[in-house]
Motif scaffolding. Structure first.
Motif, PDB file in Angstrom:
ATOM      1  N   HIS A  24       0.804  -1.220   0.000  1.00  0.00           N
ATOM      2  CA  HIS A  24       0.000   0.000   0.000  1.00  0.00           C
ATOM      3  C   HIS A  24       0.840   1.274   0.000  1.00  0.00           C
ATOM      4  CE1 HIS A  24      -3.946  -1.850   0.343  1.00  0.00           C
ATOM      5  NE2 HIS A  24      -3.384  -2.749   1.141  1.00  0.00           N
ATOM      6  N   ASN A  25       2.161   1.123  -0.167  1.00  0.00           N
ATOM      7  CA  ASN A  25       3.032   2.299  -0.275  1.00  0.00           C
ATOM      8  C   ASN A  25       2.913   3.271   0.889  1.00  0.00           C
ATOM      9  OD1 ASN A  25       4.573   2.014  -2.607  1.00  0.00           O
ATOM     10  ND2 ASN A  25       2.726   2.365  -3.842  1.00  0.00           N
ATOM     11  N   PHE A  26       2.690   2.745   2.078  1.00  0.00           N
ATOM     12  CA  PHE A  26       2.504   3.650   3.225  1.00  0.00           C
ATOM     13  C   PHE A  26       3.767   4.450   3.548  1.00  0.00           C
ATOM     14  CE2 PHE A  26      -0.723   0.375   4.864  1.00  0.00           C
ATOM     15  CZ  PHE A  26      -1.783   1.061   4.295  1.00  0.00           C
ATOM     16  N   PHE A  27       4.920   3.954   3.110  1.00  0.00           N
ATOM     17  CA  PHE A  27       6.179   4.622   3.489  1.00  0.00           C
ATOM     18  C   PHE A  27       6.586   5.692   2.493  1.00  0.00           C
ATOM     19  CE2 PHE A  27       7.514   0.151   5.141  1.00  0.00           C
ATOM     20  CZ  PHE A  27       6.647   0.274   6.216  1.00  0.00           C
ATOM     21  N   SER A  28       5.900   5.736   1.349  1.00  0.00           N
ATOM     22  CA  SER A  28       6.409   6.639   0.316  1.00  0.00           C
ATOM     23  C   SER A  28       5.952   8.068   0.589  1.00  0.00           C
ATOM     24  CB  SER A  28       5.970   6.165  -1.067  1.00  0.00           C
ATOM     25  OG  SER A  28       4.757   6.766  -1.400  1.00  0.00           O
ATOM     26  N   SER A  29       6.764   8.993   0.186  1.00  0.00           N
ATOM     27  CA  SER A  29       6.487  10.394   0.479  1.00  0.00           C
ATOM     28  C   SER A  29       6.728  11.245  -0.760  1.00  0.00           C
ATOM     29  CB  SER A  29       7.407  10.859   1.618  1.00  0.00           C
ATOM     30  OG  SER A  29       7.309  12.257   1.774  1.00  0.00           O
ATOM     31  N   LYS A  30       5.799  12.168  -0.973  1.00  0.00           N
ATOM     32  CA  LYS A  30       5.978  13.168  -2.038  1.00  0.00           C
ATOM     33  C   LYS A  30       5.654  14.525  -1.435  1.00  0.00           C
ATOM     34  CE  LYS A  30       4.909  10.337  -6.056  1.00  0.00           C
ATOM     35  NZ  LYS A  30       4.691   9.061  -5.304  1.00  0.00           N
ATOM     36  N   PRO A  31       6.316  15.551  -1.914  1.00  0.00           N
ATOM     37  CA  PRO A  31       6.023  16.880  -1.360  1.00  0.00           C
ATOM     38  C   PRO A  31       4.542  17.215  -1.506  1.00  0.00           C
ATOM     39  CG  PRO A  31       7.973  16.959  -2.754  1.00  0.00           C
ATOM     40  CD  PRO A  31       7.390  15.592  -2.915  1.00  0.00           C
ATOM     41  N   ASP A  32       3.959  17.739  -0.451  1.00  0.00           N
ATOM     42  CA  ASP A  32       2.573  18.218  -0.546  1.00  0.00           C
ATOM     43  C   ASP A  32       2.368  19.377   0.425  1.00  0.00           C
ATOM     44  OD1 ASP A  32       2.271  17.117   1.985  1.00  0.00           O
ATOM     45  OD2 ASP A  32       1.204  15.323   1.289  1.00  0.00           O
ATOM     46  N   HIS A  33       1.109  19.644   0.789  1.00  0.00           N
ATOM     47  CA  HIS A  33       0.806  20.814   1.620  1.00  0.00           C
ATOM     48  C   HIS A  33       1.144  20.585   3.094  1.00  0.00           C
ATOM     49  CE1 HIS A  33      -2.511  18.028   1.894  1.00  0.00           C
ATOM     50  NE2 HIS A  33      -2.738  18.535   3.098  1.00  0.00           N
ATOM     51  N   ARG A  34       1.348  19.287   3.485  1.00  0.00           N
ATOM     52  CA  ARG A  34       1.579  19.013   4.905  1.00  0.00           C
ATOM     53  C   ARG A  34       2.984  19.427   5.319  1.00  0.00           C
ATOM     54  NH1 ARG A  34       0.682  12.790   5.130  1.00  0.00           N
ATOM     55  NH2 ARG A  34       1.561  13.038   3.044  1.00  0.00           N
ATOM     56  N   GLU A  35       3.169  19.480   6.624  1.00  0.00           N
ATOM     57  CA  GLU A  35       4.510  19.768   7.141  1.00  0.00           C
ATOM     58  C   GLU A  35       5.380  18.524   6.944  1.00  0.00           C
ATOM     59  OE1 GLU A  35       6.573  20.632  11.434  1.00  0.00           O
ATOM     60  OE2 GLU A  35       4.423  21.024  11.249  1.00  0.00           O
ATOM     61  N   PRO A  36       6.594  18.677   6.418  1.00  0.00           N
ATOM     62  CA  PRO A  36       7.430  17.483   6.232  1.00  0.00           C
ATOM     63  C   PRO A  36       8.143  17.095   7.521  1.00  0.00           C
ATOM     64  CG  PRO A  36       8.568  19.398   5.379  1.00  0.00           C
ATOM     65  CD  PRO A  36       7.235  19.889   5.908  1.00  0.00           C
ATOM     66  N   TYR A  37       8.420  15.829   7.637  1.00  0.00           N
ATOM     67  CA  TYR A  37       9.311  15.356   8.707  1.00  0.00           C
ATOM     68  C   TYR A  37      10.291  14.398   8.047  1.00  0.00           C
ATOM     69  CZ  TYR A  37      11.251  13.093  12.746  1.00  0.00           C
ATOM     70  OH  TYR A  37      12.143  12.598  13.656  1.00  0.00           O
ATOM     71  N   THR A  38      11.545  14.754   8.052  1.00  0.00           N
ATOM     72  CA  THR A  38      12.525  14.036   7.240  1.00  0.00           C
ATOM     73  C   THR A  38      13.688  13.519   8.069  1.00  0.00           C
ATOM     74  OG1 THR A  38      12.040  15.725   5.586  1.00  0.00           O
ATOM     75  CG2 THR A  38      13.845  14.202   5.103  1.00  0.00           C
ATOM     76  N   ILE A  39      14.070  12.296   7.783  1.00  0.00           N
ATOM     77  CA  ILE A  39      15.302  11.743   8.339  1.00  0.00           C
ATOM     78  C   ILE A  39      16.073  11.117   7.190  1.00  0.00           C
ATOM     79  CG2 ILE A  39      16.306   9.949   9.815  1.00  0.00           C
ATOM     80  CD1 ILE A  39      14.052  10.211  11.724  1.00  0.00           C
ATOM     81  N   VAL A  40      17.377  11.390   7.105  1.00  0.00           N
ATOM     82  CA  VAL A  40      18.197  10.612   6.180  1.00  0.00           C
ATOM     83  C   VAL A  40      18.953   9.589   7.015  1.00  0.00           C
ATOM     84  CG1 VAL A  40      18.413  12.324   4.356  1.00  0.00           C
ATOM     85  CG2 VAL A  40      20.030  12.367   6.255  1.00  0.00           C
ATOM     86  N   ILE A  41      18.949   8.373   6.540  1.00  0.00           N
ATOM     87  CA  ILE A  41      19.586   7.287   7.281  1.00  0.00           C
ATOM     88  C   ILE A  41      21.101   7.498   7.251  1.00  0.00           C
ATOM     89  CG2 ILE A  41      20.136   5.625   5.421  1.00  0.00           C
ATOM     90  CD1 ILE A  41      18.690   3.503   7.056  1.00  0.00           C
ATOM     91  N   PRO A  42      21.795   7.204   8.332  1.00  0.00           N
ATOM     92  CA  PRO A  42      23.256   7.159   8.208  1.00  0.00           C
ATOM     93  C   PRO A  42      23.592   5.950   7.333  1.00  0.00           C
ATOM     94  CG  PRO A  42      22.566   7.275  10.509  1.00  0.00           C
ATOM     95  CD  PRO A  42      21.344   6.967   9.693  1.00  0.00           C
TER      96      PRO A  42
END
Length: 879
Positions: A24-42
């Motif tokens: 169901h692609n629950f993990f995928s993210s695309k820019p939209d109107h919501r506030e982003p919360y981002t982590i880049v993995i080490p």
RNA sequence: GGGAGCUUAGCUCAGCUGGUUCAGAGCACCUGCCUUACAAGCAGGGGGUCAAUGGUUCGAAUCCAUUAGCUCCCA
């Protein structure tokens, strides 16, 4: 049909839900109107396998991501891997060797072909393993530091920094790894204390029979000595100033120089100077214009400049030189000595300081914004104690040696013209290099250009990670980088604070003019039970996959987290994952209990349920508020512990026991539906920590449609709670515990009803009496003192009695009460002392004084009550 | 050699602005229970001079100083 085994079977559950989430692609993210919360993995090493450090690190990231997702943020967790040039190249070289192929027999292209094959075969295993842990990464964004776009970004940055004048080529003494045959940065060298030998050697003054004794731990470097140095004020050697000495064995005549650098108290106070093989000597050499004689080959064997022992390994040469000195009578003595020896982090061989030509990045100026923005908390380090270390490092930052003599990595984009090391162009590619070269030499062709053999330090690519994963270097205005940058949290180990974190901050300000992340959460190092770092060689590291197979991913996640305060090392023990698994089982069984109850719509809600429901709402809200605070402070272990206790103690041990219908009876509808809601809230509270079991039970709790998931529900929220209700329930719990205790002491079976007497005219816990009656199995309550012999106890200032004529041992009761009186009287004395102290009355805040007075009055009340009881017991006895 | 941090129950750790959230939690331990969700469990219980010493204060686990032990970073 629901599987209602008494043990929670996590195996199928975990696989089922991870596939569901991916489908169901629950993990995928695309820019939209919501506030982003981002982590880049080490990014882990591309050929690495999951170890306990990754488990901790990625569990924390997943918790943060899932928490943010349940707060309506557009969450994006970018996964990926690092090409890890030294580590990977070493593995490929070893693998080829096992097949009988020497790296030296291959061309660069042939070797790289093998390396890429290896990468395709073994690369990314670690990412697959992360899926088992439940990591909710946006896999479509998986990035590799040698992807074409990423490589282009790295090269672009090199060219750009060169053009800005930050990159230069220099001859420096560097840390040389004789096995990998490459330079290393200072950070890749690990120092260990070792026992070694200090050799005292005679250096004869030219033309005399006088000598100066010199102490050294490395006699083989005598062959490369080009001076002798003493402290200018050292009286012992003043007479030799300006003279020359003869180097032992090689008989070279070199000057005696003076410098305050020399420590007159160390060894003999005379220092042999070998500019080619010691960083400090190198500095001295520059200062005093000394010749530099390199006596070593790149593999650590002696070369022809050494004159003796050519081709012998450095350590063998050390022995041979010492023997030869002995033979010639030049060795005075040897002493045992402890010094620090540098080892290569990757190949574990002893580092050789060596002069070589390398590329450097000037750091001082670039580091400035990175220093400022951490010191002013624009970027927060968690825990903040790391600010000190960070500051110290950034203020003393040295130029960064960015070239490595390896093939696996980003080849340095420098083209030499006509094989002349002084004549080169820096360009994005060969074509551009040719164009640039033509400006200098119009008739030049591509065959006259020769690209630098070296590659860039791995960190020179990973420092761009938070920008390059969104293609922000090549396209600084693309929608992704504008939406996701700066990222929110970085979760990493403190040991790479400088290697990686500091450099990402530098690159962030240089290329985005902004921080790469807002918070840096520094995890501890995972150690074993007795505090040793987990390592392959010690064999003390459990296999995470095996652990997850035995305890479930949820169980391992809980186990990891239960003992991991930010920044502190955690001593990992398998019993912790066992605790995690047991908790899963507890949740499972609580669910079973609820699910097995049958509802009768006609039953009215019993009083004990009414009050239990009210109370649980308070304790639930209180926990929700605490958990929110814990997350704000990144105290994830504490957040988990709060929820753990809420579920196990408050929900399972108290709430469910209170509302549990008597055997064979059904539950009323109101209580049942509220309980389902509570369970739902508990699952949502737990979801970031235990994603699998919560998803499973959330689906079993009520009907859900395909495509629904607990991860997209709202995290529980609360504004306030009633502290009085909680305090009253705590009192009721104490009363119940006292009664249970009396039962067990007097051997009164739990199923036998007993009466309870309460000596209180205005009782404040009336509403909780139904609960007390149910859980303590009380058949009647009277507000008076019993007329028969009884056992008593105090909760708060209220006396409780259980009449137990035949069970009472008067002697024991008298002693118990006398002991209690003694305790309260002592307590009273200490309070009165305080209250009689005028200083205390005048200086302490009013509330504190009032409190003390209340304590005093309570104590007096208790003592009075106890004394009356005592009298009564004694008079009974005398009858 | 320079710098930072730590020391609270058997273990791992909370304890925020000095005072009723002040000596706490989880695990481990002890005792009794296979009670109709769970023995991977239930009920009850014991356990600490807050590293040591001195100081500030009416009052110190908490602030200051000194000492001891441990850890990490840098050279």
């Amino acid at each position: 049909m629901i599987n209602l085994d008494t043990k929670y079977q996590f195996q199928e559950v975990e696989n089922k839900w991870y596939s569901y989430w991916l489908k169901h692609n629950f993990f995928s993210s695309k820019p939209d109107h919501r506030e982003p919360y981002t982590i880049v993995i080490p990014p882990p090493n591309v050929t690495g396998v999951l170890h306990m450090g990754h488990m901790l690190n990625n569990t924390i990231q997943d918790i943060l991501i899932r928490f943010a997702r349940m707060h309506g943020k557009n969450t994006c967790w970018v996964p990926g891997t690092d090409h890890a040039s030294i580590a990977t190249e070493a593995k490929v070289v070893a693998k080829l060797k096992s097949e009988g192929i020497e790296k030296s027999s291959l061309t660069r292209e042939e070797f790289l072909k093998h390396a890429w094959e290896w990468k395709e075969k073994h690369g990314g295993i670690i990412l697959e393993q992360l899926k088992k842990l439940g990591a909710s990464c946006d896999w479509a964004r998986t990035c590799f530091t040698m992807d074409p776009a990423y490589s282009e970004s790295v090269i672009h940055v090199f060219v750009d920094l060169y053009n800005k004048g930050y990159i230069y080529k220099g001859t420096r003494i560097v840390n040389w790894d004789p096995q990998a045959k490459t330079a290393l940065s200072d950070e890749e060298v690990i120092y260990r204390q070792e026992h070694s030998t200090l050799y005292f050697v005679k250096y004869f003054i030219d033309g005399t029979n006088d000598y100066i004794p010199v102490a050294t731990t490395r006699p083989e470097t005598i062959l490369g000595d080009t001076a002798l140095c003493v402290h200018p004020n050292d009286e012992r050697y003043k007479k030799y100033h300006g003279k020359k000495v003869i180097i032992p064995l090689v008989n070279r005549v070199v000057p005696i120089i003076t410098d305050e650098y020399v420590d007159p108290t160390f060894g003999t106070g005379a220092l042999k100077v070998t500019p080619a093989h010691d960083p400090n000597d190198y500095e001295l050499g520059l200062k005093h214009n000394l010749e530099s004689i390199d006596v070593l080959n790149d593999d650590g064997t002696l070369n022809e400049h050494a004159q003796f022992f050519i081709g012998k390994d450095r350590f063998e040469a050390r022995k041979l030189v010492a023997e030869e000195l002995q033979k010639q009578g030049l060795l005075i003595k040897t002493e045992a000595y402890i010094n620090n020896v540098g080892y290569s982090e990757r190949t574990h061989v002893i580092i050789e300081p060596r002069i070589s030509s390398q590329w450097f990045l000037r750091m001082k100026e670039l580091a400035q914004p990175a220093l400022e923005n951490v010191m002013n908390d624009n970027i927060k380090l968690i825990p903040p104690k790391f600010k000190n270390t960070y500051k110290h490092w950034m203020e003393n930052v040295k130029d960064w040696c960015i070239s490595r003599q390896l093939w696996w990595g980003h080849r340095i984009p420098v083209w030499y013209i006509h094989n002349n090391p002084q004549e080169f162009v820096v360009a994005h590619n060969e074509q551009e290099a040719l164009e640039k070269a033509k400006k200098k030499f119009p008739n030049i062709t591509i065959n006259d250009l020769y690209q630098d053999e070296d590659v860039l330090d791995t960190w020179f690519s990973s420092w761009l990670w938070p920008i390059a994963v969104f293609d922000g270097i090549r396209n600084p205005n693309n929608p992704d980088i504008r939406y996701y940058y700066p990222t929110n949290d970085l979760v990493t180990a403190p040991e790479i604070l400088f290697f990686w974190v500091a450099r990402m901050i530098i690159a962030g300000y240089e290329y985005m003019n902004d921080k790469p992340f807002r918070n840096v959460y520094l995890t501890g190092i995972v150690r074993d039970k007795i505090g040793r770092k987990m390592s392959k060689s010690l064999g003390n590291s459990p296999d995470p996959i095996d652990l997850m197979n035995r305890y479930g991913a949820d169980g391992v996640r809980v186990g990891m987290l239960l003992c991991s305060p930010a920044g502190n090392d955690l001593l990992f023990d398998e019993s912790l994952t066992e605790q995690g698994r047991n908790f899963s089982n507890k949740i499972w069984n609580a669910f079973r209990l609820i699910k097995l109850w049958e509802v009768d719509e006609h039953i009215e809600q019993p009083d004990y349920c009414k009050h239990a429901v009210l109370w649980f709402e308070q304790i639930l809200n209180k926990t929700i508020i605490n958990v929110k605070e814990d997350f704000e402070k990144y105290r994830l272990s504490e957040a988990l512990m709060e929820i753990y206790k809420l579920f196990w103690d408050d929900f399972a041990s108290w709430y469910l026991e209170i509302i549990k219908p008597p055997y064979g009876e059904k539950i009323d509808k109101t209580t049942y539906s509220v309980t389902l809601n509570y369970f739902d809230a508990l699952l949502r509270l737990l979801h970031p920590f235990m994603p699998f079991i919560t998803e499973e039970l959330w689906h079993q709790l009520s009907h859900r449609n395909d495509g629904e998931t607990i991860m997209n529900t709202q995290y529980p929220h609360a504004e306030s709670f009633n502290q009085t209700l909680i305090a009253h329930m705590d009192e009721a719990k104490n009363i119940i515990a006292e009664i249970r205790n009396i039962r067990s002491e007097k051997n009164i079976p739990n199923k036998d009803f007993i009466p309870l007497f309460i000596n209180s005219s205005v009782y404040h816990l009336n509403s909780l009496l139904p609960i007390i009656k149910k859980l303590a199995n009380i058949n009647e309550v009277a507000f008076s003192k019993p007329s028969v012999l009884s056992v008593s106890f105090l909760v708060g200032v209220v006396e409780y009695f259980i009449p137990l004529e035949k069970h009472v041992n008067i002697e024991e009761e008298v002693q118990k009460i006398e002991k209690e009186i003694a305790y309260y009287e002592g307590f009273l004395i200490s309070i009165e002392k305080k209250l009689n102290n005028e200083q205390f009355i005048s200086k302490a805040p009013k509330t504190v004084v009032e409190n003390e007075i209340k304590k005093k009055n309570d104590a007096i009340t208790k003592i009075q009550a106890l004394k009356i009881q005592l009298e009564q017991l004694k008079s009974t006895k005398s009858i």
